[in-house]
Design a protein around this motif. Structure first.
Motif, mmCIF file in Angstrom:
data_model
loop_
_atom_site.group_PDB
_atom_site.id
_atom_site.type_symbol
_atom_site.label_atom_id
_atom_site.label_comp_id
_atom_site.label_asym_id
_atom_site.label_seq_id
_atom_site.Cartn_x
_atom_site.Cartn_y
_atom_site.Cartn_z
ATOM 1 N N TYR A 294 -24.583 -41.166 -0.718
ATOM 2 C CA TYR A 294 -23.527 -41.825 0.075
ATOM 3 C C TYR A 294 -23.787 -43.361 -0.034
ATOM 4 N N ILE A 295 -24.871 -43.804 0.245
ATOM 5 C CA ILE A 295 -25.196 -45.428 0.307
ATOM 6 C C ILE A 295 -24.868 -45.864 -1.215
ATOM 7 N N ALA A 296 -25.039 -45.568 -2.174
ATOM 8 C CA ALA A 296 -24.696 -46.090 -3.606
ATOM 9 C C ALA A 296 -23.190 -45.821 -3.915
ATOM 10 N N ASP A 297 -22.360 -45.022 -3.171
ATOM 11 C CA ASP A 297 -21.058 -44.956 -3.764
ATOM 12 C C ASP A 297 -20.238 -46.030 -3.102
ATOM 13 N N PRO A 298 -19.698 -47.008 -4.123
ATOM 14 C CA PRO A 298 -19.087 -48.187 -3.567
ATOM 15 C C PRO A 298 -17.909 -47.905 -2.543
#
Length: 145
Positions: free
Chosen positions: A23-27
């Motif tokens: 979730y955090i890595a998805d821009p």
């Protein structure tokens, strides 16, 4: 009016569960810019490290975020019926301490639910706490005042 006692299950929090790192890595989620999850997204740490995303489904997504929370999203592990052993599977299901049964052989599911943090009035709005990233500037505000 009726009161809802503290620690009461308020509603299931139906959502898509995925690793919080994904979730955090998805821009498209904008976590790097916002410093927090989008509305209806909860990042659960404490060893779970999952993102609970209720943006597309779930009836409990109406709970808003605020400074004085009265509810929290907690994991719920449900153990279903004992599954039948397949031919060739070994034993299992041995008792472990204080009469608790081993989970092996049982179907288990992970879900989440809203729980009351304190006694609530029946007509009270459900408020979840903000989930600012630990490195976000909002944590420096008290020092600036």
């Amino acid at each position: 009016t009726h009161k809802i006692p503290s620690n009461t299950l308020l509603a299931p929090y139906t959502a898509t569960i995925r690793p919080s790192s994904a979730y955090i890595a998805d821009p498209l989620n904008g976590y790097a810019h916002l410093g927090m999850g989008k509305p209806q997204v909860r990042l659960v740490g404490g060893g779970w490290c999952v993102g609970v995303d209720a943006r597309e489904l779930g009836a409990a997504r109406w709970a808003r975020c605020g400074c004085w929370p009265n509810a929290v999203v907690r994991p719920v592990i449900c153990r279903g019926a004992r599954r039948r052993k397949k031919k060739g599977e070994g034993g299992g299901g041995h008792g472990i301490g204080k009469g608790k049964r081993h989970c092996e052989g049982y179907e288990t599911t992970l879900s989440f639910a809203l729980f009351a943090l304190r006694d609530l009035r029946a007509d009270e709005e459900i408020v979840l706490g903000w989930e600012w990233d630990d490195g976000h500037a909002v944590h420096m505000l008290p020092a600036l005042m």
